[in-house]
Design an enzyme around this catalytic site. Structure first.
Site, PDB file in Angstrom:
ATOM      1  N   ASN A   1       5.043   2.054  11.484  1.00 39.45           N
ATOM      2  CA  ASN A   1       3.800   1.834  12.212  1.00 39.45           C
ATOM      3  C   ASN A   1       4.025   1.033  13.493  1.00 39.45           C
ATOM      4  OD1 ASN A   1       1.067   1.826  12.666  1.00 39.45           O
ATOM      5  ND2 ASN A   1       0.531   0.477  10.947  1.00 39.45           N
TER       6      ASN A   1
ATOM      7  N   HIS B   1      -8.655  -1.334  -1.309  1.00 33.96           N
ATOM      8  CA  HIS B   1      -8.875  -2.423  -0.349  1.00 33.96           C
ATOM      9  C   HIS B   1     -10.361  -2.714  -0.157  1.00 33.96           C
ATOM     10  CE1 HIS B   1      -4.878  -2.090   2.118  1.00 33.96           C
ATOM     11  NE2 HIS B   1      -4.668  -2.001   0.822  1.00 33.96           N
TER      12      HIS B   1
ATOM     13  N   ARG C   1      -8.163  -5.200  -4.263  1.00 36.20           N
ATOM     14  CA  ARG C   1      -7.730  -6.257  -3.351  1.00 36.20           C
ATOM     15  C   ARG C   1      -8.951  -6.741  -2.587  1.00 36.20           C
ATOM     16  NH1 ARG C   1      -3.819  -5.665   2.041  1.00 36.20           N
ATOM     17  NH2 ARG C   1      -5.759  -5.383   3.160  1.00 36.20           N
TER      18      ARG C   1
ATOM     19  N   TYR D   1      -7.053  -9.859   9.780  1.00 41.79           N
ATOM     20  CA  TYR D   1      -6.353  -8.821   9.034  1.00 41.79           C
ATOM     21  C   TYR D   1      -7.111  -8.431   7.753  1.00 41.79           C
ATOM     22  CZ  TYR D   1      -3.459  -6.550   5.682  1.00 41.79           C
ATOM     23  OH  TYR D   1      -3.035  -5.649   4.745  1.00 41.79           O
TER      24      TYR D   1
ATOM     25  N   ASP E   1      -3.975 -10.471  -0.081  1.00 40.69           N
ATOM     26  CA  ASP E   1      -2.814 -10.417   0.815  1.00 40.69           C
ATOM     27  C   ASP E   1      -2.895 -11.548   1.830  1.00 40.69           C
ATOM     28  OD1 ASP E   1      -0.711  -9.721   2.453  1.00 40.69           O
ATOM     29  OD2 ASP E   1      -1.322  -7.628   2.715  1.00 40.69           O
TER      30      ASP E   1
ATOM     31  N   HIS F   1      -0.603 -11.991   4.086  1.00 41.18           N
ATOM     32  CA  HIS F   1      -0.037 -11.397   5.302  1.00 41.18           C
ATOM     33  C   HIS F   1       0.840 -12.358   6.094  1.00 41.18           C
ATOM     34  CE1 HIS F   1      -0.241  -7.826   8.073  1.00 41.18           C
ATOM     35  NE2 HIS F   1      -0.318  -7.276   6.881  1.00 41.18           N
TER      36      HIS F   1
ATOM     37  N   GLU G   1      -0.177 -11.858  -2.309  1.00 41.69           N
ATOM     38  CA  GLU G   1       0.865 -11.098  -1.611  1.00 41.69           C
ATOM     39  C   GLU G   1       1.278 -11.789  -0.315  1.00 41.69           C
ATOM     40  OE1 GLU G   1      -0.526  -7.161  -0.703  1.00 41.69           O
ATOM     41  OE2 GLU G   1       0.957  -6.910   0.888  1.00 41.69           O
TER      42      GLU G   1
ATOM     43  N   GLU H   1       6.924  -5.870   1.607  1.00 40.71           N
ATOM     44  CA  GLU H   1       6.559  -4.648   2.337  1.00 40.71           C
ATOM     45  C   GLU H   1       7.306  -4.514   3.661  1.00 40.71           C
ATOM     46  OE1 GLU H   1       2.301  -5.209   2.708  1.00 40.71           O
ATOM     47  OE2 GLU H   1       2.504  -5.625   4.844  1.00 40.71           O
TER      48      GLU H   1
ATOM     49  N   ARG I   1       7.238  -5.317  -3.354  1.00 34.34           N
ATOM     50  CA  ARG I   1       6.206  -4.649  -2.559  1.00 34.34           C
ATOM     51  C   ARG I   1       6.738  -3.528  -1.671  1.00 34.34           C
ATOM     52  NH1 ARG I   1       1.687  -3.232  -2.098  1.00 34.34           N
ATOM     53  NH2 ARG I   1       1.032  -3.982  -0.058  1.00 34.34           N
TER      54      ARG I   1
ATOM     55  N   HIS J   1       4.170  -0.581  -1.670  1.00 35.08           N
ATOM     56  CA  HIS J   1       3.317  -0.566  -0.480  1.00 35.08           C
ATOM     57  C   HIS J   1       2.723   0.845  -0.306  1.00 35.08           C
ATOM     58  CE1 HIS J   1       3.218  -1.497   4.124  1.00 35.08           C
ATOM     59  NE2 HIS J   1       2.198  -2.067   3.524  1.00 35.08           N
TER      60      HIS J   1
ATOM     61  N   ASP K   1      -0.659   3.845   6.534  1.00 39.66           N
ATOM     62  CA  ASP K   1       0.450   4.127   7.453  1.00 39.66           C
ATOM     63  C   ASP K   1       1.690   4.626   6.712  1.00 39.66           C
ATOM     64  OD1 ASP K   1      -0.077   1.026   7.224  1.00 39.66           O
ATOM     65  OD2 ASP K   1       2.085   1.167   7.510  1.00 39.66           O
TER      66      ASP K   1
ATOM     67  N   GLU L   1      -0.495   0.404  -4.670  1.00 38.19           N
ATOM     68  CA  GLU L   1      -1.535   0.332  -3.641  1.00 38.19           C
ATOM     69  C   GLU L   1      -1.947   1.759  -3.265  1.00 38.19           C
ATOM     70  OE1 GLU L   1      -0.139  -1.383   0.029  1.00 38.19           O
ATOM     71  OE2 GLU L   1      -2.157  -1.925   0.662  1.00 38.19           O
TER      72      GLU L   1
ATOM     73  N   TRP M   1       1.310 -12.089  12.266  1.00 39.68           N
ATOM     74  CA  TRP M   1       0.105 -11.284  12.031  1.00 39.68           C
ATOM     75  C   TRP M   1       0.081 -10.782  10.607  1.00 39.68           C
ATOM     76  CZ3 TRP M   1      -0.790  -6.014  10.831  1.00 39.68           C
ATOM     77  CH2 TRP M   1      -2.179  -5.679  10.808  1.00 39.68           C
TER      78      TRP M   1
HETATM   79  O1  KDG Z   1       1.636  -1.350   9.185  1.00 41.99           O
HETATM   80  C1  KDG Z   1       1.263  -2.576   8.648  1.00 41.99           C
HETATM   81  C2  KDG Z   1       0.500  -2.346   7.370  1.00 41.99           C
HETATM   82  O2  KDG Z   1       1.213  -1.479   6.543  1.00 41.99           O
HETATM   83  C3  KDG Z   1       0.230  -3.610   6.619  1.00 41.99           C
HETATM   84  O3  KDG Z   1      -0.485  -4.480   7.436  1.00 41.99           O
HETATM   85  C4  KDG Z   1      -0.563  -3.307   5.374  1.00 41.99           C
HETATM   86  O4  KDG Z   1      -0.141  -5.479   4.532  1.00 41.99           O
HETATM   87  C5  KDG Z   1      -0.473  -4.354   4.343  1.00 41.99           C
HETATM   88  C6  KDG Z   1      -0.812  -3.955   2.978  1.00 41.99           C
HETATM   89  O5  KDG Z   1      -0.646  -4.796   2.105  1.00 41.99           O
HETATM   90  O6  KDG Z   1      -1.227  -2.820   2.763  1.00 41.99           O
HETATM   91 MG    MG Z   2       0.477  -6.423   2.691  1.00 38.11          MG
END
Ligand code: KDG
Ligand code: MG
Length: 436
Positions: free
Chosen positions: A64, A149, A174, A186, A244, A246, A270, A296, A317, A346, A350, A373, A436
Site C-alpha cells: 500500500n 472493523h 475491532r 487512524y 489497534d 497502530h 495490536e 503486520e 499479525r 493481517h 489493501d 481480520e 502513523w
Molecule cells: O496499509 C496500511 C493498512 O494495512 C493498515 O493501516 C491496516 O493496521 C491495519 C490493520 O490492522 O488492518
Molecule cells: Mg493494524
C-alpha cells in the site's frame, strides 16, 4: 529437464544442474510471468504465472502506497528468472529468490517473493485438483473466526457500527474511536450522514501526497478506556473486542494503556508500540497481561525471533502478502506454535482478494490459528477478483475450488487505472512527525 523422477538421484549433487533436480511436474515449465496493476477503488498489484501447460497461478504483491516498487522488482528483476523453471519446486524457488537476491528481507523483496510463492501454490493446487489448504495438511477446523472493523466519532456511532457488524454475522469486532480534540485519526470511518460507516474504502482522502493527521498520545490514552468501558457494558462480556494502537505508544505507555484496558477483557491490543525494538515488548509484558498482537509490517521470521522465543506476543499479525508467502508464513507459524502463539493474519482491504484467500488456506490448515481480520472488499474490487471464499455466521472458509480459488478478470481489471495513493502521515500537536 528430466521427467524421470529417479533418473538423476545417483549422480553426485555437484554434477546435477538446476534443471536436472528431481521434479514432479513432468517437464512443465513456467512460460509466462505477468504483473497486473489495477485500481478498483484502490491499487492492487497481482502476479500471474502461466505454465507451459497453460495453467495459471495468481499472487498478491500489493504494498500500500509503494505499489510500483514491487511492480518493478517483479518485472525487471524476477520475471525472467522464473521463465523456464519448474513450477512445482516451490521451496527451491523461494530460496533461489531469497538467497539469490543477496539483499535480503524488506517489504518490497518479501512481497515480490510472496507473490511468486502464492502463484506457485495456486498452480500446484489447480494441477492436483486440490484447494491449497489440502496441500498444507488439510483443514484443522470448520471455519475461521473473523473480526471486522467497527468505529465511530462518538459512543452512539460506535455502538451503531458494532451493531451493524453483528448483523452482518461477525462474532468478533475491532473498535476504533476518534479522540476528543483531534481531527481524523487512524481506523475511524470518515463520518457519513449518520457519523458511522465503513472505514477505509478507497480512494478516500488519498492522492499524490499523504494527508496529515494530528496525534496526541496522552489524550488517546485518557479517552480509550472510557470507550471500552461503554462498549463492554453495552454488548456484554462474551463478545471478543479488539483494538489497534497502530504503533503510536512507547513501551511504557503501551504497558500503561494495556493495564487500563484489562477490566474490559480485550481479545488483543495490536501494535501497541513500534516493534522494530523487539526488546521494548519486555517492558510492555512486565506492565500488563493484556494479549498482544504484532507484525503486520514485519516481513520475515527474523523480525519475530525475540518476540516469539521470549513469548512477548500472543498473535502473529503478518500478511501472507508481505511476509514471503505461504511457505514463509507457515514456517513462522510453526515456530510460533512451540510457544503457544497463534495467528491473527493481517486482512484489511489493501490485501487483495488473492492475498486474503492465501491467508484463509493457511489459517484453515495450521493448528495454531487464532483469528482472521476480514473487511469485505468493494464491489468494484470483487468484479476484478472473482473469489470463492465464504463468510457465513462469522466464519470464513477458503472454499474447495482447486488452488487459491480466485480468478482475475482482465477486462474488468483494465478498466481501473493505477493512480498514486499514499497512506496519511501523523504529526504531534507541536508539528513533530510521529508514527502513523
Ligand atoms: O496499509 C496500511 C493498512 O494495512 C493498515 O493501516 C491496516 O493496521 C491495519 C490493520 O490492522 O488492518
Ligand atoms: Mg493494524
Amino acid at each position: 529437464m528430466t521427467t524421470d523422477q529417479h533418473a538423476d538421484e545417483s549422480a553426485p549433487v555437484g554434477a546435477r544442474a538446476q534443471g536436472d533436480l528431481v521434479s514432479s511436474a513432468a517437464g512443465t515449465t513456467i512460460e509466462r510471468v505477468e504483473v497486473l496493476v489495477t485500481n478498483p477503488t484502490r491499487n492492487f498489484v497481482t502476479l500471474r504465472i502461466t505454465t507451459s501447460d497453460g495453467v495459471t497461478g495468481l499472487g498478491d504483491a500489493t504494498v500500500n502506497g509503494r505499489e510500483l516498487a514491487v511492480v518493478s522488482y517483479l518485472r525487471d528483476h524476477v520475471a525472467h528468472l522464473l521463465e523456464g523453471r519448474d513450477p512445482w519446486r516451490i521451496e527451491d524457488t523461494w530460496q533461489y529468490l531469497y538467497r539469490g537476491a543477496y539483499w535480503r528481507r524488506g517489504p518490497i523483496t518479501m512481497s515480490a517473493i510472496a507473490a511468486v510463492d502464492m502463484a506457485l501454490c495456486d498452480i500446484k493446487g489447480k494441477v492436483t485438483g486440490q484447494p491449497v489448504y489440502q496441500l498444507l495438511g488439510g483443514a484443522t477446523r470448520a471455519g475461521l473466526l473473523a473480526y471486522g472493523h467497527a468505529s465511530g466519532a462518538e459512543i452512539p456511532q460506535i455502538f451503531e457500527s458494532v451493531h451493524e457488524h453483528l448483523e452482518e454475522g461477525y462474532r468478533a469486532v475491532r473498535v476504533q474511536t476518534a479522540v476528543p480534540g483531534l481531527g481524523q485519526v487512524y481506523g475511524v470511518a470518515a463520518a457519513g450522514a449518520s457519523g458511522a460507516g465503513r472505514y477505509d474504502y478507497e480512494p478516500a482522502r488519498r492522492g499524490l501526497r499523504p494527508t496529515e493527521e494530528q496525534w496526541d498520545t496522552r489524550a488517546y490514552m485518557r479517552h480509550l478506556p472510557t470507550v471500552f468501558e461503554a462498549v463492554r457494558a453495552e454488548f456484554g462480556p462474551e463478545l471478543p473486542l479488539l483494538h489497534d494502537g497502530h504503533h503510536r505508544m512507547t513501551p511504557n505507555q503501551a504497558g500503561q494503556l494495556g493495564r487500563s484496558l484489562e477490566p474490559y477483557d480485550l481479545f488483543w491490543l495490536e501494535d501497541c508500540t513500534p516493534a522494530e525494538n523487539q526488546e521494548g515488548l519486555r517492558r510492555v509484558r512486565a506492565l500488563t497481561s493484556q494479549p498482544l498482537a504484532i507484525g503486520e509490517i514485519f516481513n520475515s521470521i527474523w523480525d519475530y525471533q525475540t518476540l516469539i522465543t521470549e513469548q512477548l506476543i500472543d498473535y502473529v499479525r503478518s500478511a501472507v502478502t508481505h511476509t514471503g508467502g505461504i511457505t514463509h508464513l507457515k514456517k513462522i507459524m510453526d515456530f510460533a506454535s512451540l510457544y503457544q502463539i497463534r495467528s491473527g493474519f493481517h486482512g484489511p482491504t489493501d490485501i487483495s482478494p488473492v492475498g486474503q484467500a492465501a491467508a484463509l488456506h493457511l489459517g484453515l490448515a495450521i493448528h495454531n490459528f487464532g483469528i482472521q481480520e476480514y473487511m469485505r472488499h468493494s464491489d468494484e474490487t470483487l468484479s476484478v477478483f472473482r473469489t470463492s471464499y465464504t463468510f457465513t455466521d462469522g466464519l470464513l472458509h477458503p472454499g474447495d475450488t482447486p488452488g487459491l480459488g480466485v480468478e482475475y478478470d482482465d477486462e474488468a481489471g483494465a478498466a481501473f487505472e493505477y493512480s498514486p495513493a499514499y497512506l496519511p502521515v501523523n504529526r504531534l500537536t507541536d508539528g513533530t512527525m510521529h508514527d502513523w
